[in-house]
Scaffold this motif. Structure first.
Motif: not given
Length: 181
Positions: A8-9, A13-17, A21-22, A59-60
């Motif tokens: 999840y962490f 940073e994934a390109k896929d928004k 979000y997930e 997020r932090a």
């Protein structure tokens, strides 16, 4: 920390928004209860509070607020000022996301709750020069309600009622009071 939480962490940073979000939602869900991996990400999240990326800052702020219940060393007592700064972020959406979740710090214990309440009272009474201060005030009143609903401490309700009464404009008094109906 298990591999699922680690993923999840990574996915934040994934390109896929949608994947981001997930991952965000899954971390928020996991932190509703005390977790044993808080200190594996704590320092990274503290660093994110001042990151150039406002998404990381938001997020932090949200994750650290939620992780306060997983902080037996009471690091939050030291790190709270850095977290509180994000509630004043130059990007209002970042500030607002943080202020909407920072009430969770009050779930961590008496010292953390007192610290949070003192910051809320001071900000409510002295933050009128801030842009969008009525929204900030509303978010703090809603946060007090959520905290009260969790811990059933009458002092929290009294503080909220005093702050609502402190508001001079009846329109905003009514709006703030709606959080307590």
């Amino acid at each position: 920390m298990d591999d699922t939480i680690k993923s999840y962490f990574v996915n934040l940073e994934a390109k896929d928004k949608n994947l981001q979000y997930e991952a965000f939602q899954n971390i928020i869900h996991a932190t509703k209860e005390s977790v044993d991996w808080s200190y594996e990400v704590w320092d990274q999240l503290i660093g994110w509070l001042t990151d150039h990326d406002n998404h990381r800052r938001a997020r932090a702020g949200q994750f650290l607020s939620a992780l306060a219940i997983s902080d037996p060393e009471k690091r939050m007592l030291h790190d709270f000022p850095a977290l509180w700064e994000v509630t004043k972020d130059s990007k209002f959406v970042t500030a607002r996301h943080t202020i909407q979740s920072i009430w969770k710090v009050g779930l961590a214990g008496h010292e953390q709750r007192e610290m949070l309440l003192n910051h809320f009272i001071d900000r409510f009474k002295n933050g009128m020069d801030e842009k969008n201060y009525t929204l900030i005030r509303y978010d703090m009143i809603v946060g007090l309600r959520k905290l009260y609903d969790e811990v059933k401490d009458e002092q929290i309700k009294e503080i909220a009622m005093d702050l609502i009464e402190y508001e001079q404009d009846s329109k905003y008094q009514k709006k703030y009071m709606s959080a307590w109906k």
